[in-house]
Design an enzyme around this catalytic site. Structure first.
Site, PDB file in Angstrom:
ATOM      1  N   GLU A 132       0.876  -1.166   0.000  1.00  5.23           N
ATOM      2  CA  GLU A 132       0.000   0.000   0.000  1.00  5.23           C
ATOM      3  C   GLU A 132       0.915   1.218   0.000  1.00  5.23           C
ATOM      4  OE1 GLU A 132      -3.418   1.950   2.865  1.00  5.23           O
ATOM      5  OE2 GLU A 132      -2.658  -0.033   3.336  1.00  5.23           O
ATOM      6  N   LYS A 164       4.309   0.856   9.413  1.00  2.12           N
ATOM      7  CA  LYS A 164       4.409   2.124   8.679  1.00  2.12           C
ATOM      8  C   LYS A 164       3.751   3.261   9.436  1.00  2.12           C
ATOM      9  CE  LYS A 164       3.029   0.177   4.817  1.00  2.12           C
ATOM     10  NZ  LYS A 164       2.446   0.040   3.483  1.00  2.12           N
ATOM     11  N   ARG A 208       4.707 -12.516  10.182  1.00  2.00           N
ATOM     12  CA  ARG A 208       5.456 -11.326   9.789  1.00  2.00           C
ATOM     13  C   ARG A 208       6.776 -11.268  10.542  1.00  2.00           C
ATOM     14  NH1 ARG A 208       2.039  -7.083   9.222  1.00  2.00           N
ATOM     15  NH2 ARG A 208       3.526  -5.466   9.700  1.00  2.00           N
TER      16      ARG A 208
HETATM   17  P1  ATP Z   1       2.659  -2.057   8.076  1.00  2.00           P
HETATM   18  O1  ATP Z   1       1.999  -2.834   9.169  1.00  2.00           O
HETATM   19  O2  ATP Z   1       4.082  -1.787   8.293  1.00  2.00           O
HETATM   20  O3  ATP Z   1       1.902  -0.842   7.681  1.00  2.00           O
HETATM   21  P2  ATP Z   1       1.419  -3.398   5.943  1.00  2.00           P
HETATM   22  O4  ATP Z   1       1.232  -4.857   5.984  1.00  2.00           O
HETATM   23  O5  ATP Z   1       0.236  -2.562   6.192  1.00  2.00           O
HETATM   24  O6  ATP Z   1       2.648  -3.042   6.840  1.00  2.00           O
HETATM   25  P3  ATP Z   1       1.590  -3.282   3.127  1.00  2.00           P
HETATM   26  O7  ATP Z   1       2.076  -2.210   2.254  1.00  2.00           O
HETATM   27  O8  ATP Z   1       0.139  -3.601   3.109  1.00  2.00           O
HETATM   28  O9  ATP Z   1       2.035  -2.928   4.577  1.00  2.00           O
HETATM   29  O10 ATP Z   1       2.453  -4.607   2.911  1.00  2.00           O
HETATM   30  C1  ATP Z   1       2.812  -5.125   1.674  1.00  2.00           C
HETATM   31  C2  ATP Z   1       3.162  -6.572   1.868  1.00  2.00           C
HETATM   32  O11 ATP Z   1       4.253  -6.694   2.775  1.00  2.00           O
HETATM   33  C3  ATP Z   1       2.017  -7.352   2.446  1.00  2.00           C
HETATM   34  O12 ATP Z   1       1.877  -8.542   1.722  1.00  2.00           O
HETATM   35  C4  ATP Z   1       2.411  -7.582   3.866  1.00  2.00           C
HETATM   36  O13 ATP Z   1       1.855  -8.775   4.331  1.00  2.00           O
HETATM   37  C5  ATP Z   1       3.935  -7.612   3.783  1.00  2.00           C
HETATM   38  N1  ATP Z   1       4.526  -7.204   5.055  1.00  2.00           N
HETATM   39  C6  ATP Z   1       4.326  -6.055   5.720  1.00  2.00           C
HETATM   40  N2  ATP Z   1       4.993  -6.045   6.884  1.00  2.00           N
HETATM   41  C7  ATP Z   1       5.649  -7.228   6.965  1.00  2.00           C
HETATM   42  C8  ATP Z   1       6.511  -7.835   7.924  1.00  2.00           C
HETATM   43  N3  ATP Z   1       6.844  -7.214   9.059  1.00  2.00           N
HETATM   44  N4  ATP Z   1       6.991  -9.061   7.656  1.00  2.00           N
HETATM   45  C9  ATP Z   1       6.671  -9.697   6.527  1.00  2.00           C
HETATM   46  N5  ATP Z   1       5.869  -9.190   5.585  1.00  2.00           N
HETATM   47  C10 ATP Z   1       5.346  -7.968   5.791  1.00  2.00           C
HETATM   48 MG    MG Z   2      -1.487  -2.917   4.891  1.00  2.00          MG
END
Ligand code: ATP
Ligand code: MG
Length: 561
Positions: free
Chosen positions: A36, A271, A261
């Site tokens: 995102e 983020k 994760r």
């Molecule tokens: P955050 O919680 O940091 O905002 P998010 O999951 O909302 O992360 P996205 O941009 O939606 O951020 O993530 C893109 C991809 O990266 C998704 O498939 C998510 O599952 C993966 N991802 C995000 N954070 C992690 C993590 N700590 N470990 C492994 N994969 C991750």
């Molecule tokens: Mg997300």
């Protein structure tokens, strides 16, 4: 499947994929990385990027980059640029497969209409607050909305008018008609579309209704023909819903597989929280070298190879774990140990005069660039009567087992001679400001006669030849291993480490580094690995300490054996 024979590592995801190919559930592998664009990528994302792109490569398949840009209210173009840059820098290539969920808005709208026509979706006029109340809890079934049984015609008409902009934000939503008593809360008539009179970075003002993430994500995977949709565990409970949409719509089915994760000690990987640190100026931007972002790590001096190595070592599993940050540091040390030239720099200079060395003499001494790799060659370093050594390498009243310099003691100067401290000069406050020494000309490094051994070896630079530099030392951004461990009423910022950055402005580095280009990495002997900062210039050289030399991970490993 001949092409899968070469796959060595076999985590549970790769096992599932192998099985899916064997049973012909799919006859190809297609993954995607779906960020995102609401922030910069962090090391957690690197885990997902490595996983998705590597699996595609190993199975002879493809991996897409797709921006999940369904929420128009967050600023985005800067994030999109940075995300593409970071994925490329990590060493991965989506070729011509760059997609945006917003590309599918028309298609998603059609899917929504199809669900309404089939009696599988309805317009709800309850307020957001009421929808929450009707939803029930984990222990209590939800209640049907009074609008749940609107006719297909009425729903189609209202949905059209939602799209046409006839209603204010929040007046109504489109919901899937599933089961208000489901034990899975995601199945209790989830919202599919909401009204948002807001300009989108790509579709402009074309839309004033936007699909919810849960309605967009699975269908985007399906539209792109994704076979294996890898995501983190928090989406496990959503899988039922994604599958439901796909079944009702009778479209390509992508298999979602969830993994745990990445969490790292002393580190925040969210983020939302990282944005807070940036906006409230606890750090100097997303690429502050203390940040766990890809851009921060890059600026700090991490290589993409080290980050990929780290992601490989941590592997994938379904259980919650916290990885010790020492492992990440170990990976960069191991990489730079072989690659970074070893040079000399003095962080906190103390003047040292060699009284028996001729006033105007300068010797160009030979120094090996990296004893791990002969092909990196040697260089010359100037030696003269006035030098700088590290202030910490001198003690006037030495502690026990002190092998560095002290009055009357001998040490070797790296690549040079053995010297002996004869005399100490102090200022009026009693602080030592200058050492007077003698050197033994018979002890030049590399000469046959240089056999005489002393216990300590110090790094140094020639005062007249060295260059001034600013060096930034970093410590963990958070004091506690778990930054979210706080007392009630405060948040993770209470655990910020007030000394995470120490800026030293009067460091001296050896002259061979005069033209060091931003991004170049070195080992400063005895001090650690350092990288030329992006703000460094000919006028002002700036270095970031990537990591110190002390390897706590290696120690942990050894203790375990
Ligand atoms: P955050 O919680 O940091 O905002 P998010 O999951 O909302 O992360 P996205 O941009 O939606 O951020 O993530 C893109 C991809 O990266 C998704 O498939 C998510 O599952 C993966 N991802 C995000 N954070 C992690 C993590 N700590 N470990 C492994 N994969 C991750
Ligand atoms: Mg997300």
């Amino acid at each position: 499947m001949g092409k899968t024979d070469s796959i060595h590592s076999s985590d549970f995801i790769r096992q599932i994929i192998k099985e899916d190919l064997r049973t012909n559930k799919y006859n190809r592998v297609h993954t995607r990385f779906p960020p995102e664009p609401n922030g910069y990528l962090h090391i957690g994302h690197a885990k997902s990027i490595c996983l998705n792109f590597s699996i595609a490569k190993e199975f002879g398949g493809l991996c897409n980059l797709r921006f999940d840009d369904t929420n128009p209210t967050k600023e985005q173009s800067e994030y999109i640029e940075s995300i593409m840059k970071d994925v490329r820098w990590l060493g991965f290539d989506w070729e011509d497969r760059l997609f945006y969920a917003s590309d599918y808005f028309d298609k998603l709208y059609d899917y929504a209409v199809q669900l309404i026509k089939d009696g599988n979706a309805y317009i709800d006029s309850l307020s957001a607050q009421e929808i929450r109340e009707y939803r029930g809890t984990l222990t209590e079934a939800g209640r049907d909305s009074p609008y749940r049984n609107r006719s297909v015609e009425e729903n189609l008409d209202l949905f059209k008018r939602m799209r046409a902009g006839e209603f204010e934000d929040g007046t109504c939503v489109l919901r899937a008609k599933i089961d208000m008593s489901s034990t899975n809360l995601n199945m209790r008539d989830p919202v599919m579309y909401r009204i948002l009179h807001s300009t989108h970075h790509r579709t402009g003002d074309k839309w004033c209704i936007y699909p919810m993430y849960d309605f967009a994500h699975g269908q985007s995977d399906s539209i792109e023909g994704i076979t294996h949709s890898l995501c983190t565990l928090e989406f496990e409970d959503h899988r039922l819903l994604y599958d439901w949409f796909i079944e009702q719509l009778k479209i390509h089915h992508s298999q979602q597989i969830e993994f745990a994760r990445l969490n790292i000690s002393h580190t925040i990987l969210s983020k939302r929280k990282l944005l807070q640190l940036v906006e409230e100026k606890y750090v100097n931007g997303w690429n502050d070298p203390r940040m766990p972002t890809i851009s921060g790590l890059r600026r700090r001096g991490y290589t993409s190879e080290a980050i990929r190595d780290f992601c490989e070592r941590i592997g994938v599993a379904k259980t919650y774990t916290v990885v010790d940050i020492a492992l990440l540091e170990h990976c960069i040390r191991e990489d730079l140990n072989l690659r970074a030239p070893r040079v000399m720099a003095v962080l906190r200079p103390l003047k040292l005069v060699i009284d028996n060395y001729p006033e105007n003499k300068v010797e160009e001494l030979d120094a090996v660039n990296n004893p791990e790799d002969d092909s990196m060659g040697t260089r010359k370093i100037p030696f003269s009567r006035v030098l700088y050594i590290e202030r910490d390498d001198f003690q006037e009243e030495p502690q026990k087992k002190w092998f560095r310099l002290a009055p009357g003691r001998e040490v070797r100067l790296k690549h040079a001679y053995i010297i002996k401290c004869e005399r100490v000069i102090k200022d009026e406050t009693g602080e030592v400001i200058e050492l007077h020494c003698t050197y033994d000309p018979e002890t030049k490094s590399g000469c046959a006669k240089a056999e005489r051994k002393v216990k300590g070896t110090l790094h140094w630079v020639s005062a007249g030849h060295s260059i001034k530099a600013e060096i930034r030392l970093y410590d963990y951004l958070f004091l506690k291993s778990n930054p979210d461990d706080v007392e009630e009423g405060s948040d993770f910022k209470a655990n910020l480490n007030p000394s995470s950055l120490e800026t030293l402005t009067s460091c001296r580095i050896e002259p061979s580094l005069a033209d060091a280009k931003s991004g170049t990495r070195y080992q400063f002997l005895r001090l650690g690995y350092f990288c030329v900062d992006i703000d460094s210039s000919d006028e002002k050289l700036i270095f970031n300490r990537t990591v110190s030399l002390r390897d706590t991970w290696a120690k942990i490993q050894k203790a375990q054996k």
